[in-house]
Scaffold this active site. Structure first.
Site, PDB file in Angstrom:
ATOM      1  N   GLU A  73       0.958  -1.540  -0.176  1.00 47.67           N
ATOM      2  CA  GLU A  73       0.191  -0.166  -0.009  1.00 47.67           C
ATOM      3  C   GLU A  73       0.782   1.289   0.171  1.00 47.67           C
ATOM      4  OE1 GLU A  73      -2.906  -0.472  -0.340  1.00 47.67           O
ATOM      5  OE2 GLU A  73      -3.942  -2.403   0.036  1.00 47.67           O
ATOM      6  N   ARG A 104     -17.035   0.259   7.035  1.00 47.41           N
ATOM      7  CA  ARG A 104     -18.757  -0.834   6.296  1.00 47.41           C
ATOM      8  C   ARG A 104     -19.208  -2.098   7.129  1.00 47.41           C
ATOM      9  NH1 ARG A 104     -19.237  -4.955   3.285  1.00 47.41           N
ATOM     10  NH2 ARG A 104     -16.638  -5.177   3.312  1.00 47.41           N
ATOM     11  N   CYS A 129      -7.917  -2.238   8.681  1.00 48.15           N
ATOM     12  CA  CYS A 129      -6.304  -2.591   7.342  1.00 48.15           C
ATOM     13  C   CYS A 129      -5.382  -0.994   7.350  1.00 48.15           C
ATOM     14  CB  CYS A 129      -6.481  -2.831   6.155  1.00 48.15           C
ATOM     15  SG  CYS A 129      -6.464  -4.598   6.125  1.00 48.15           S
ATOM     16  N   HIS A 173      -1.624  -5.997   1.580  1.00 48.65           N
ATOM     17  CA  HIS A 173      -2.862  -6.898   1.371  1.00 48.65           C
ATOM     18  C   HIS A 173      -2.617  -8.217   0.896  1.00 48.65           C
ATOM     19  CE1 HIS A 173      -5.809  -2.838   2.837  1.00 48.65           C
ATOM     20  NE2 HIS A 173      -6.178  -4.316   3.037  1.00 48.65           N
TER      21      HIS A 173
END
Length: 215
Positions: free
Chosen positions: A78, A88, A141, A165
């Site tokens: 990332e 979410r 994350c 990831h």
């Protein structure tokens, strides 16, 4: 050299997290660096507390956090973590922060200080799909990547830190036939290559390779 590698426990109804299982498979020494493994809870704030406690204890030279991104087909270092929790789904303790800053005194965002393009290149050299990602999402994350970089900036003398990831493993997609998967051995192989790149490029400038996307 000592590298702290932290990975999340299962979340979102899954019984396994390939990030954690792959980290467990890593050798204790990679490219001459001692690998210190840490399991972290998929819980806002608590994950950062666990990481901070371990980091202050072992005083690593670098930090790599690892998490699952179901739906991705590659290992994805990332580029950036944003100072925002916007969940979410609920975390493993039922927390679901919406539009909440991670650190009131933190920067709006922190860029990874690991050699993300060299890591992606090394992973591909090992025969494992990889690409740079420009969004770590807004769940735990992104949260732990931000916490790691905040910790580095505030308490660890700006040691290199970042996040990668990993995809689902095959047993997770038995009932998700539209989702890609990767074997646990290949994920561990890719993480090993990423750590080798981190050691190789320690103190050096990252590779200048195309890693951008159009959307």
């Amino acid at each position: 050299m000592k590298i702290l590698v932290a990975a999340f426990d299962p979340f979102g109804g899954e019984k396994i997290n390939p990030a954690l299982e792959a980290v467990k498979k890593l050798e204790d020494t990679i490219a001459g660096a001692e690998i210190v493994k840490l399991e972290i809870p998929t819980v806002f704030q608590k994950s950062g507390e666990v990481l901070r406690k371990k980091a202050l204890e072992v005083k690593p030279d670098m930090i790599l956090c690892v998490g699952q991104a179901g739906g991705r087909f590659a290992l994805t270092p990332e580029r950036v973590a944003i100072n925002q929790d916007d969940a979410r789904i609920k975390d493993n303790e039922g927390n679901q922060p919406i539009d909440v800053p991670i650190k009131e005194d933190g920067a709006p965002a922190y860029f990874a200080t690991l050699p993300i393009k060299a890591m992606a290149a090394k992973i591909k050299e090992a025969g494992v799909p990889s690409a740079v990602s420009n969004s770590a999402g807004t769940f735990v994350c992104n949260h732990i990547m931000y916490q790691a970089l905040y910790l580095s900036a505030k308490e660890l003398n700006n040691i290199p830190a970042g996040f990668i990831h990993v995809p689902y493993i095959p047993e997770q997609v038995v009932d998700k036939p539209e989702k890609p998967a990767m074997s646990l051995d290949d994920i561990a192989k890719g993480l090993t290559a990423a750590l080798e790149a981190m050691v190789e490029y320690a103190g050096k400038e990252d590779l200048k390779l195309v890693g951008g996307t159009t959307h």
